[in-house]
Design a protein around this motif. Sequence first.
Motif, PDB file in Angstrom:
ATOM      1  N   CYS A  73       9.716   3.293   3.894  1.00  0.00           N
ATOM      2  CA  CYS A  73       8.468   2.575   3.635  1.00  0.00           C
ATOM      3  C   CYS A  73       8.343   2.231   2.153  1.00  0.00           C
ATOM      4  CB  CYS A  73       7.295   3.429   4.101  1.00  0.00           C
ATOM      5  SG  CYS A  73       5.698   2.591   4.047  1.00  0.00           S
ATOM      6  N   ALA A  97       8.158  -1.503   0.647  1.00  0.00           N
ATOM      7  CA  ALA A  97       7.027  -1.966  -0.162  1.00  0.00           C
ATOM      8  C   ALA A  97       7.492  -2.548  -1.489  1.00  0.00           C
ATOM      9  CB  ALA A  97       6.053  -0.809  -0.393  1.00  0.00           C
ATOM     10  N   ALA A 147       3.312   3.873  -0.806  1.00  0.00           N
ATOM     11  CA  ALA A 147       4.037   3.987   0.460  1.00  0.00           C
ATOM     12  C   ALA A 147       4.581   5.399   0.667  1.00  0.00           C
ATOM     13  CB  ALA A 147       5.170   2.970   0.504  1.00  0.00           C
ATOM     14  N   ALA A 196       4.032  -0.546   4.824  1.00  0.00           N
ATOM     15  CA  ALA A 196       4.646  -1.137   3.640  1.00  0.00           C
ATOM     16  C   ALA A 196       3.923  -2.421   3.244  1.00  0.00           C
ATOM     17  CB  ALA A 196       6.125  -1.406   3.903  1.00  0.00           C
TER      18      ALA A 196
END
Length: 398
Positions: free
Chosen positions: A293, A297, A318, A349
Amino acid sequence: MKSLRELYKIGRGPSSSHTMGPDRACRLFLEENPEADSFKVVLFGSLARTGLGHCTDRAVLDVLGEKRTELVFDTTPQDFVHPNTMELYAYKAGEEVAKMRVLSVGGGAIEIEGRPSVEGEDVYPENSFAEIAGFCRSNGIRISDYVELREGPEIWDYLHKVWNTMVAAINQGLRETGTLHGGLGVERKAQHLFNKRHIDESHATREDRMVCAFAFAVAEHNADAGVIATAPTCGACGVVPAALRYMQLEKGFSDEEIVRALAVGGVIGNLVKENASISGAECGCQAEIGTACSMCAAALAELHEMGIGQIEYAAEVAMEHHLGLTCDPIKGLVQIPCIERNAVAAIRAINALRLANFLASTRRISFDMVVETMYETGRDLHRRYRETSQGGLAKLYM
């Protein structure tokens, strides 16, 4: 830190640490001992407890040979450096001729006890986000430029290959229907999500549906031992491609822009791998899905040409909100909760990206701090919640 080639690996699922790592160890051991006529492999810790569900047995026996290899699952608690530990023995005419202890440390990477790293030379002298950000600001470059500076322009060809693998996994996953192997009766849902458009569907609902469809597609393909790109692991391989592919189709980003985003996401994954862990067996699912994640992001922030501070904020948010996430795969399979978890993290994200657009200047927690926190949290998690299938959903599911 190592090259991004050691983070983004292309291979078959369902598990980078339980399938790709042992496969790599066995191939190396076989190459070093071609005269051996039989082998024994002993799996410990998480490899022993979830190895059957993760197809570790197939990874070992397919390489060394089923008829000449004894495979032992030793679930006795051991005080090894890493919970994903395996020992390999080679025999000639009944006599032991070689032995090797291997740690499968996550993302398909392995370490061999008593030997130098087999993961290649360090190419990044900076080992924290603060150091990388400082270097980029001092030289007036973006993080993606920094990757090219350290890796050379040939890294783009490799990342294009990674992206093509990710897209192929999405497309293949969307084509498949039916039930996944393993005995849980998990039905493939990617195609259903992709086609289930509501007559009054809003843009926000469509975004969620499409991102989830892509994440399910890759994660289901991985669970069925399909070819994927680790990002940073097999179990978390659906997060990055899902969000990036959606943005590409929605906003028309080129493949060149996508691979530069992958480079930035790769730096984030590399930092976690260097300073903490990307292994669920060592630090729980926060190390896998949380890192994925965070990578996603940061990649999305690069894709939208955000500044270094915004990229850091997106990555930090994240990761922070996955802290403490356990790894409790039911029956040791990379299916429940793993597949659905990829979809949730891909949506998170995108949420982190949007928060970074507005709130980066208010940040109090650095990315380096949240990585250190994740590592401490992961080491404090009880063993049953670190990919042993002894706690949580794996324990309560009937």
